[in-house]
Design a protein around this motif. Structure first.
Motif, PDB file in Angstrom:
ATOM      1  N   LEU A  90       9.763  24.190  25.230  1.00  0.00           N
ATOM      2  CA  LEU A  90       9.250  23.958  23.325  1.00  0.00           C
ATOM      3  C   LEU A  90       9.875  22.818  22.833  1.00  0.00           C
ATOM      4  O   LEU A  90      11.244  23.466  22.440  1.00  0.00           O
ATOM      5  N   ILE A  91       8.875  21.800  22.026  1.00  0.00           N
ATOM      6  CA  ILE A  91       9.582  21.617  21.366  1.00  0.00           C
ATOM      7  C   ILE A  91       8.117  21.828  19.344  1.00  0.00           C
ATOM      8  O   ILE A  91       7.616  22.813  19.778  1.00  0.00           O
ATOM      9  N   SER A  92       9.143  21.109  18.702  1.00  0.00           N
ATOM     10  CA  SER A  92       7.642  22.502  17.365  1.00  0.00           C
ATOM     11  C   SER A  92       7.708  20.739  17.010  1.00  0.00           C
ATOM     12  O   SER A  92       8.132  19.380  17.260  1.00  0.00           O
ATOM     13  N   TYR A  93       6.454  20.595  17.241  1.00  0.00           N
ATOM     14  CA  TYR A  93       5.396  19.229  16.526  1.00  0.00           C
ATOM     15  C   TYR A  93       5.935  18.572  14.764  1.00  0.00           C
ATOM     16  O   TYR A  93       5.362  17.637  14.430  1.00  0.00           O
ATOM     17  N   ILE A  94       6.365  20.090  13.821  1.00  0.00           N
ATOM     18  CA  ILE A  94       6.530  19.764  12.496  1.00  0.00           C
ATOM     19  C   ILE A  94       7.650  20.012  12.332  1.00  0.00           C
ATOM     20  O   ILE A  94       8.327  20.799  13.322  1.00  0.00           O
ATOM     21  N   PRO A  95       8.230  19.957  11.078  1.00  0.00           N
ATOM     22  CA  PRO A  95      10.024  19.990  10.923  1.00  0.00           C
ATOM     23  C   PRO A  95       9.849  21.438  10.474  1.00  0.00           C
ATOM     24  O   PRO A  95       9.240  22.064   9.956  1.00  0.00           O
ATOM     25  N   VAL A  96      10.805  22.256  11.383  1.00  0.00           N
ATOM     26  CA  VAL A  96      11.068  23.800  11.141  1.00  0.00           C
ATOM     27  C   VAL A  96      12.721  23.858  10.832  1.00  0.00           C
ATOM     28  O   VAL A  96      13.658  23.047  12.105  1.00  0.00           O
ATOM     29  N   GLY A  97      13.197  24.803  10.790  1.00  0.00           N
ATOM     30  CA  GLY A  97      14.212  25.261  11.034  1.00  0.00           C
ATOM     31  C   GLY A  97      15.522  24.656   9.264  1.00  0.00           C
ATOM     32  O   GLY A  97      14.747  24.632   8.339  1.00  0.00           O
ATOM     33  N   ARG A 102      11.677  26.241   3.288  1.00  0.00           N
ATOM     34  CA  ARG A 102      10.676  27.457   4.175  1.00  0.00           C
ATOM     35  C   ARG A 102       8.957  27.576   3.683  1.00  0.00           C
ATOM     36  O   ARG A 102       8.688  27.334   2.789  1.00  0.00           O
ATOM     37  N   ARG A 103       8.431  27.576   5.209  1.00  0.00           N
ATOM     38  CA  ARG A 103       6.970  27.621   4.911  1.00  0.00           C
ATOM     39  C   ARG A 103       6.510  28.735   5.609  1.00  0.00           C
ATOM     40  O   ARG A 103       7.063  29.281   6.405  1.00  0.00           O
ATOM     41  N   SER A 104       5.706  29.289   4.768  1.00  0.00           N
ATOM     42  CA  SER A 104       4.906  30.922   5.330  1.00  0.00           C
ATOM     43  C   SER A 104       4.167  30.027   6.730  1.00  0.00           C
ATOM     44  O   SER A 104       4.322  28.975   7.175  1.00  0.00           O
ATOM     45  N   THR A 105       4.465  31.018   7.169  1.00  0.00           N
ATOM     46  CA  THR A 105       3.231  31.616   8.726  1.00  0.00           C
ATOM     47  C   THR A 105       2.180  30.609   8.092  1.00  0.00           C
ATOM     48  O   THR A 105       1.372  29.944   9.444  1.00  0.00           O
ATOM     49  N   VAL A 106       1.520  31.161   7.075  1.00  0.00           N
ATOM     50  CA  VAL A 106       0.398  30.190   6.953  1.00  0.00           C
ATOM     51  C   VAL A 106      -0.284  29.263   6.947  1.00  0.00           C
ATOM     52  O   VAL A 106      -0.387  28.134   7.230  1.00  0.00           O
ATOM     53  N   GLN A 107       1.518  28.708   5.898  1.00  0.00           N
ATOM     54  CA  GLN A 107       1.339  27.044   5.973  1.00  0.00           C
ATOM     55  C   GLN A 107       1.813  26.417   7.028  1.00  0.00           C
ATOM     56  O   GLN A 107       0.745  25.087   6.737  1.00  0.00           O
ATOM     57  N   ARG A 108       2.424  26.827   8.074  1.00  0.00           N
ATOM     58  CA  ARG A 108       3.077  26.046   9.104  1.00  0.00           C
ATOM     59  C   ARG A 108       1.877  26.196  10.081  1.00  0.00           C
ATOM     60  O   ARG A 108       1.217  24.875  10.697  1.00  0.00           O
ATOM     61  N   ARG A 109       0.682  27.256  10.057  1.00  0.00           N
ATOM     62  CA  ARG A 109      -0.986  26.650  10.910  1.00  0.00           C
ATOM     63  C   ARG A 109      -1.720  26.344  10.774  1.00  0.00           C
ATOM     64  O   ARG A 109      -2.029  25.264  11.327  1.00  0.00           O
ATOM     65  N   ARG A 110      -1.969  25.926   9.028  1.00  0.00           N
ATOM     66  CA  ARG A 110      -2.667  25.101   7.951  1.00  0.00           C
ATOM     67  C   ARG A 110      -2.519  22.998   8.759  1.00  0.00           C
ATOM     68  O   ARG A 110      -2.892  22.954   9.426  1.00  0.00           O
ATOM     69  N   GLU A 111      -0.644  23.149   9.100  1.00  0.00           N
ATOM     70  CA  GLU A 111      -0.525  21.821   9.464  1.00  0.00           C
ATOM     71  C   GLU A 111      -0.473  21.701  10.349  1.00  0.00           C
ATOM     72  O   GLU A 111      -1.433  20.411  10.533  1.00  0.00           O
ATOM     73  N   LEU A 112      -0.716  22.884  11.637  1.00  0.00           N
ATOM     74  CA  LEU A 112      -0.163  22.236  12.605  1.00  0.00           C
ATOM     75  C   LEU A 112      -2.381  22.646  12.732  1.00  0.00           C
ATOM     76  O   LEU A 112      -2.716  21.701  14.112  1.00  0.00           O
ATOM     77  N   GLN A 113      -2.815  22.958  12.578  1.00  0.00           N
ATOM     78  CA  GLN A 113      -4.496  22.822  12.751  1.00  0.00           C
ATOM     79  C   GLN A 113      -4.881  21.630  12.453  1.00  0.00           C
ATOM     80  O   GLN A 113      -5.927  21.237  13.036  1.00  0.00           O
ATOM     81  N   CYS A 120      -1.990  27.957  15.700  1.00  0.00           N
ATOM     82  CA  CYS A 120      -0.944  28.287  16.168  1.00  0.00           C
ATOM     83  C   CYS A 120      -0.102  29.603  16.163  1.00  0.00           C
ATOM     84  O   CYS A 120      -0.315  30.765  14.804  1.00  0.00           O
ATOM     85  N   ASP A 121      -0.191  30.751  17.558  1.00  0.00           N
ATOM     86  CA  ASP A 121       0.338  31.833  17.557  1.00  0.00           C
ATOM     87  C   ASP A 121       1.792  32.396  18.026  1.00  0.00           C
ATOM     88  O   ASP A 121       1.993  33.428  17.955  1.00  0.00           O
ATOM     89  N   CYS A 122       2.712  31.223  17.105  1.00  0.00           N
ATOM     90  CA  CYS A 122       4.411  32.079  17.252  1.00  0.00           C
ATOM     91  C   CYS A 122       4.213  32.846  16.303  1.00  0.00           C
ATOM     92  O   CYS A 122       3.789  33.006  15.766  1.00  0.00           O
ATOM     93  N   GLU A 123       5.311  34.138  17.102  1.00  0.00           N
ATOM     94  CA  GLU A 123       5.907  35.035  16.620  1.00  0.00           C
ATOM     95  C   GLU A 123       6.744  34.639  15.605  1.00  0.00           C
ATOM     96  O   GLU A 123       7.311  35.505  14.822  1.00  0.00           O
ATOM     97  N   ARG A 124       7.136  33.576  14.684  1.00  0.00           N
ATOM     98  CA  ARG A 124       8.139  33.546  14.142  1.00  0.00           C
ATOM     99  C   ARG A 124       7.994  33.785  12.994  1.00  0.00           C
ATOM    100  O   ARG A 124       6.308  33.097  12.679  1.00  0.00           O
ATOM    101  N   ARG A 125       8.692  34.221  11.730  1.00  0.00           N
ATOM    102  CA  ARG A 125       7.936  34.549  11.022  1.00  0.00           C
ATOM    103  C   ARG A 125       9.095  34.730   9.934  1.00  0.00           C
ATOM    104  O   ARG A 125      10.232  34.155  10.263  1.00  0.00           O
TER     105      ARG A 125
END
Length: 126
Positions: A90-97, A102-113, A120-125
């Motif tokens: 599993l790789i991240s399609y967007i920068p993480v770490g 720090r981006r919120s779950t909502v921000q990450r989901r919007r970018e991936l969408q 994205c339904d990843c459990e990371r918070r």
């Protein structure tokens, strides 16, 4: 443009005006337009790497693409931790770490969408 005689000829001026209109929508090119011009005419290299293309996204990846540089038609996929036999890469399609903010779950989901057209339904918070 070189065939249009010298830089002061009417033909050269007309050619330059046409180039400027085509590239930046103005009658003449100006200093500082390099990025605008590059964005319109710079070639982009596209390649398909079969192993990497098969990797799914995770906001908590167990591997990462180490180099995006197109050198010798190779790309490195590196494990971030010890993996079990048969475990999905599993790789991240967007920068993480660390180092990317720090981006919120909502921000990450919007970018991936927006970029990859999936929810994205990843459990990371954060």
């Amino acid at each position: 443009l070189r065939k249009s005689m010298d830089r002061n000829s009417e033909q050269h001026q007309l050619n330059m005006k046409q180039v400027a209109q085509a590239l930046v929508g103005k009658d003449q090119l100006e200093r500082g337009m390099d990025r605008q011009i590059e964005a319109k005419v710079a070639p982009e290299i596209v390649a398909v790497f079969p192993l990497t293309a098969r990797c799914n996204h995770s906001c908590q990846p167990n591997a990462q693409v180490k180099s995006q540089e197109f050198v010798d038609a190779h790309i490195d996929l590196v494990a971030l931790r010890d993996l079990q036999v048969g475990e999905e890469l599993l790789i991240s399609y967007i920068p993480v770490g660390e180092g990317v903010g720090r981006r919120s779950t909502v921000q990450r989901r919007r970018e991936l969408q927006a970029k990859y057209l999936f929810y994205c339904d990843c459990e990371r918070r954060c």
